[in-house]
Structures are given as structure tokens and as C-alpha cells.
Scaffold this motif. Structure first.
Motif, PDB file in Angstrom:
ATOM      1  N   PHE A 195       0.825  -1.205   0.000  1.00 30.95           N
ATOM      2  CA  PHE A 195       0.000   0.000   0.000  1.00 30.95           C
ATOM      3  C   PHE A 195       0.863   1.261   0.000  1.00 30.95           C
ATOM      4  N   VAL A 196       2.015   1.184   0.656  1.00 35.38           N
ATOM      5  CA  VAL A 196       2.914   2.338   0.701  1.00 35.38           C
ATOM      6  C   VAL A 196       3.839   2.356  -0.516  1.00 35.38           C
ATOM      7  N   ALA A 197       4.339   1.193  -0.907  1.00 33.65           N
ATOM      8  CA  ALA A 197       5.389   1.129  -1.921  1.00 33.65           C
ATOM      9  C   ALA A 197       4.881   1.341  -3.346  1.00 33.65           C
ATOM     10  N   VAL A 198       3.669   0.861  -3.653  1.00 37.03           N
ATOM     11  CA  VAL A 198       3.163   1.009  -5.031  1.00 37.03           C
ATOM     12  C   VAL A 198       3.040   2.476  -5.428  1.00 37.03           C
ATOM     13  N   PRO A 199       2.378   3.349  -4.655  1.00 34.07           N
ATOM     14  CA  PRO A 199       2.343   4.771  -5.029  1.00 34.07           C
ATOM     15  C   PRO A 199       3.728   5.417  -5.032  1.00 34.07           C
ATOM     16  N   ALA A 200       4.586   5.018  -4.071  1.00 35.76           N
ATOM     17  CA  ALA A 200       5.929   5.597  -4.021  1.00 35.76           C
ATOM     18  C   ALA A 200       6.740   5.208  -5.252  1.00 35.76           C
ATOM     19  N   ALA A 201       6.671   3.933  -5.632  1.00 38.80           N
ATOM     20  CA  ALA A 201       7.410   3.475  -6.811  1.00 38.80           C
ATOM     21  C   ALA A 201       6.838   4.085  -8.084  1.00 38.80           C
ATOM     22  N   TRP A 202       5.502   4.261  -8.134  1.00 36.94           N
ATOM     23  CA  TRP A 202       4.889   4.917  -9.296  1.00 36.94           C
ATOM     24  C   TRP A 202       5.406   6.339  -9.440  1.00 36.94           C
ATOM     25  N   ALA A 203       5.448   7.083  -8.342  1.00 34.35           N
ATOM     26  CA  ALA A 203       5.914   8.466  -8.401  1.00 34.35           C
ATOM     27  C   ALA A 203       7.367   8.547  -8.861  1.00 34.35           C
ATOM     28  N   ILE A 230       1.470   4.146 -22.148  1.00 33.06           N
ATOM     29  CA  ILE A 230       0.230   3.460 -21.795  1.00 33.06           C
ATOM     30  C   ILE A 230      -0.512   4.229 -20.710  1.00 33.06           C
ATOM     31  N   LEU A 231       0.215   4.725 -19.729  1.00 32.51           N
ATOM     32  CA  LEU A 231      -0.403   5.498 -18.662  1.00 32.51           C
ATOM     33  C   LEU A 231      -0.911   6.841 -19.184  1.00 32.51           C
ATOM     34  N   GLU A 232      -0.165   7.437 -20.121  1.00 32.59           N
ATOM     35  CA  GLU A 232      -0.617   8.699 -20.715  1.00 32.59           C
ATOM     36  C   GLU A 232      -1.920   8.498 -21.488  1.00 32.59           C
ATOM     37  N   ALA A 233      -2.014   7.350 -22.180  1.00 35.50           N
ATOM     38  CA  ALA A 233      -3.254   7.051 -22.909  1.00 35.50           C
ATOM     39  C   ALA A 233      -4.417   6.887 -21.941  1.00 35.50           C
ATOM     40  N   ALA A 234      -4.161   6.271 -20.795  1.00 37.76           N
ATOM     41  CA  ALA A 234      -5.221   6.112 -19.798  1.00 37.76           C
ATOM     42  C   ALA A 234      -5.670   7.469 -19.260  1.00 37.76           C
ATOM     43  N   ARG A 235      -4.718   8.383 -19.082  1.00 36.24           N
ATOM     44  CA  ARG A 235      -5.083   9.726 -18.603  1.00 36.24           C
ATOM     45  C   ARG A 235      -5.916  10.464 -19.645  1.00 36.24           C
ATOM     46  N   MET A 236      -5.557  10.298 -20.904  1.00 30.00           N
ATOM     47  CA  MET A 236      -6.316  10.950 -21.972  1.00 30.00           C
ATOM     48  C   MET A 236      -7.739  10.411 -22.053  1.00 30.00           C
ATOM     49  N   GLU A 246      -5.623   4.877 -12.585  1.00 27.15           N
ATOM     50  CA  GLU A 246      -4.413   4.610 -13.367  1.00 27.15           C
ATOM     51  C   GLU A 246      -3.528   3.589 -12.662  1.00 27.15           C
ATOM     52  N   ILE A 247      -3.382   3.745 -11.338  1.00 20.46           N
ATOM     53  CA  ILE A 247      -2.530   2.822 -10.589  1.00 20.46           C
ATOM     54  C   ILE A 247      -3.195   1.463 -10.425  1.00 20.46           C
ATOM     55  N   VAL A 248      -4.498   1.470 -10.103  1.00 20.74           N
ATOM     56  CA  VAL A 248      -5.194   0.222  -9.769  1.00 20.74           C
ATOM     57  C   VAL A 248      -5.543  -0.596 -11.007  1.00 20.74           C
ATOM     58  N   TYR A 249      -6.061   0.073 -12.052  1.00 21.95           N
ATOM     59  CA  TYR A 249      -6.609  -0.658 -13.197  1.00 21.95           C
ATOM     60  C   TYR A 249      -5.673  -0.733 -14.402  1.00 21.95           C
ATOM     61  N   VAL A 250      -4.642   0.080 -14.441  1.00 23.87           N
ATOM     62  CA  VAL A 250      -3.731   0.064 -15.586  1.00 23.87           C
ATOM     63  C   VAL A 250      -2.350  -0.433 -15.186  1.00 23.87           C
ATOM     64  N   LEU A 251      -1.747   0.224 -14.184  1.00 26.22           N
ATOM     65  CA  LEU A 251      -0.379  -0.109 -13.802  1.00 26.22           C
ATOM     66  C   LEU A 251      -0.282  -1.462 -13.099  1.00 26.22           C
ATOM     67  N   THR A 252      -1.127  -1.687 -12.110  1.00 24.04           N
ATOM     68  CA  THR A 252      -1.033  -2.904 -11.300  1.00 24.04           C
ATOM     69  C   THR A 252      -1.206  -4.180 -12.117  1.00 24.04           C
ATOM     70  N   PRO A 253      -2.219  -4.301 -13.002  1.00 24.31           N
ATOM     71  CA  PRO A 253      -2.339  -5.539 -13.792  1.00 24.31           C
ATOM     72  C   PRO A 253      -1.124  -5.803 -14.685  1.00 24.31           C
ATOM     73  N   MET A 254      -0.500  -4.747 -15.188  1.00 23.51           N
ATOM     74  CA  MET A 254       0.663  -4.940 -16.060  1.00 23.51           C
ATOM     75  C   MET A 254       1.899  -5.373 -15.278  1.00 23.51           C
ATOM     76  N   ALA A 255       1.935  -5.075 -13.992  1.00 24.30           N
ATOM     77  CA  ALA A 255       3.114  -5.390 -13.170  1.00 24.30           C
ATOM     78  C   ALA A 255       2.858  -6.547 -12.219  1.00 24.30           C
ATOM     79  N   ILE A 256       1.844  -7.368 -12.513  1.00 22.78           N
ATOM     80  CA  ILE A 256       1.506  -8.472 -11.614  1.00 22.78           C
ATOM     81  C   ILE A 256       2.690  -9.413 -11.360  1.00 22.78           C
TER      82      ILE A 256
END
Length: 274
Positions: free
Chosen positions: A86-94, A168-174, A182-192
Motif C-alpha cells: 500500500f505504501v510502496a506502489v504509489p511511491a514506486a509509481w511516483a 500506456i499510462l498517458e493514454a489512460a489519462r487521456m 491509473e494505478i489500480v486498473y492500468v499499472l497494477t495488472p501490467m506489473a503483476i
């Protein structure tokens, strides 16, 4: 000739790999063998032929309650892993997708905290736990194990996230995705694969942690590491019983590692080959 040389090299590397694997595994094997000996046989010296007695396992189960420290280990290791994610995923994303000129310095600082001897901060940590009523509690140990393993979790996730194309994340933002989506539905499944291997490694590290678990617990929240230490008494070291307790403590994590080895290897090599 080239094919023969390749075959010989393959055989040599295979033999070397098996030799290294057996050297690494031998302490575990000898612990299991010692647990099947009587105390008299255990103190006589090196011997690979036990009497195959289960007396030590019966004694361990009779003298101590195995189930309670086992459940403490499960709750503490899994709880600290989930909390760390819970702490590391947002930190690593940033750090991976919104880096600054201080990002590498922060990563190095986080990693440097693992180089500090744990005993150097034992007194202040103990006093903090005492004042907040966290001594000998599952919550206190969960928080402690999360904090000491957090740098490794952030580093591993940061490495995995760097291999994911930012487009890919930029496309999700658009498409209107919020930061959380973006973190839950785009980034996390790709980094499972990377997240799964990070979780497995963190569970193993938390399960095997002995320094803090022994010093911050007594009975209520004592995990299996404290369970093993309880068989060391002023009367002496009972090697056979210690080995039986150690075998019971490492068995769950060895089984977990065996069945999840493919996922662990896949995650640890994620992004290694481009």
C-alpha cells in the motif's frame, strides 16, 4: 567439434549448478536429519544416518504450542507485506513515472537504511514501542517488519515499473482515468509478475526475521522465530529438539517457495531482457 564443446560446457555448468545448490541446501537437509535423531546421537558429532525417530517432534508439540506462533508468523508476514505494498506502489509509481532530480538520491537513501546495524536503533525502537503499548503485539510487529523491508519493496517495484511504457499510462489519462484508476486498473495488472515476486520475497523476509521478533515479543505475538529460540535454555542446547522446531518453522515457507518458484523467477527476471 563445436557441438561437442557446447555439450561438454552444458554438462559442466549443470554439474556446477547442482553442486552449488546442494551446498546451499545442505544446512537445511542436515537440520532435518538431526531432527530425526535422538539427543544422544545429535551431540555425538557429524552423522548423516539418523535413527528416524519422531520423538523430537512429539516433544516439541507437547512442550510448546506450535499453532499459535505459526498463526502469528502468517498474520505478521502477510500483514506487513500488504501494508508495505500500500505504501510502496504509489511511491514506486511516483519515482518511476514522475521522477525529479532527487529521485535517485531518495532511492539510495532508502537503500542505505538497510546497511545500518539493527542493534544500533534497538533502544529507541524499544522505548517507542513501550510508550505506545506496541510491545508483544501483532500490530507492532507488523508495522516494524513493514518498515524494515519497505526499502527493498520500493526498489523492486521501481525497477519493474520502469520497464512499463509511460505512453500506456498517458493514454489512460487521456481517456479520463484518475490517478487512483491509473494505478489500480492500468499499472497494477501490467506489473503483476513483479508485484507477485515482491510479495513472495517480502513474506520470506518477514517470516525469517529473528532480531526484532525476539526482542519485541514475549508470548502473545511471538512468531516461529521466537518459538525456535524458546528451545535454547540455561540447561543447554538440545540439538535434536532445536532441529525439530526449526524444521517445523521453515517447512511452510519452503513449501510456499517450492510451489511458487516459477512465479518468483518470472518476477525476478521481469524486465531483464528487452
Amino acid at each position: 567439434m563445436a557441438r561437442a564443446a557446447t555439450l561438454r560446457r552444458k554438462i559442466a555448468f549443470t554439474a556446477l549448478a547442482w553442486t552449488i545448490a546442494m551446498v546451499i541446501f545442505f544446512p537445511i537437509l542436515y537440520t532435518i536429519i538431526t531432527s530425526l535423531k535422538t539427543e544422544t546421537e545429535a551431540i555425538q558429532g557429524f552423522n548423516l544416518i539418523p535413527s528416524f525417530t519422531l520423538e523430537n517432534y512429539v516433544t516439541v508439540q507437547t512442550q510448546r504450542d506450535y499453532f499459535k506462533p505459526f498463526m502469528n508468523s502468517v498474520i505478521i508476514s502477510i500483514g506487513s507485506t500488504i501494508l508495505a505494498l500500500f505504501v510502496a506502489v504509489p511511491a514506486a509509481w511516483a519515482m518511476a513515472f514522475s521522477p525529479t532530480k532527487r529521485t535517485k538520491d531518495i532511492l539510495m537513501w532508502m537503500l542505505s537504511t538497510k546497511m545500518m546495524p539493527a542493534v544500533a536503533v534497538l533502544v529507541p525502537i524499544y522505548l517507542i514501542f513501550r510508550d505506545f503499548g506496541l510491545l508483544d503485539t501483532r500490530i507492532g510487529l507488523t508495522i516494524m517488519l513493514m518498515l524494515i523491508n519497505l526499502p527493498i519493496v520500493v526498489w523492486m517495484l521501481y525497477t519493474y515499473f520502469r520497464e512499463i511504457p509511460g505512453e500506456i499510462l498517458e493514454a489512460a489519462r487521456m481517456d479520463g482515468a484518475s490517478l487512483v484508476n491509473e494505478i489500480v486498473y492500468v499499472l497494477t495488472p501490467m506489473a503483476i509478475p513483479g508485484i507477485a515476486s515482491t510479495m513472495l520475497l517480502n513474506v520470506i523476509l518477514a517470516w525469517n526475521e529473528a532480531f526484532w521478533t525476539i526482542r519485541l515479543t514475549t508470548t502473545n505475538a511471538a512468531p516461529l522465530t521466537a518459538f525456535i529460540a524458546s528451545f535454547s535454555s540455561p540447561q543447554g542446547l538440545f540439538w535434536a529438539k532445536l532441529s525439530a522446531a526449526s524444521t517445523l518453522a521453515i517447512a511452510p515457507i519452503v513449501i510456499l517457495g517450492w510451489f511458487s518458484q516459477k512465479q518468483l523467477v518470472r518476477g525476478l527476471t521481469f524486465g531483464a531482457v528487452k
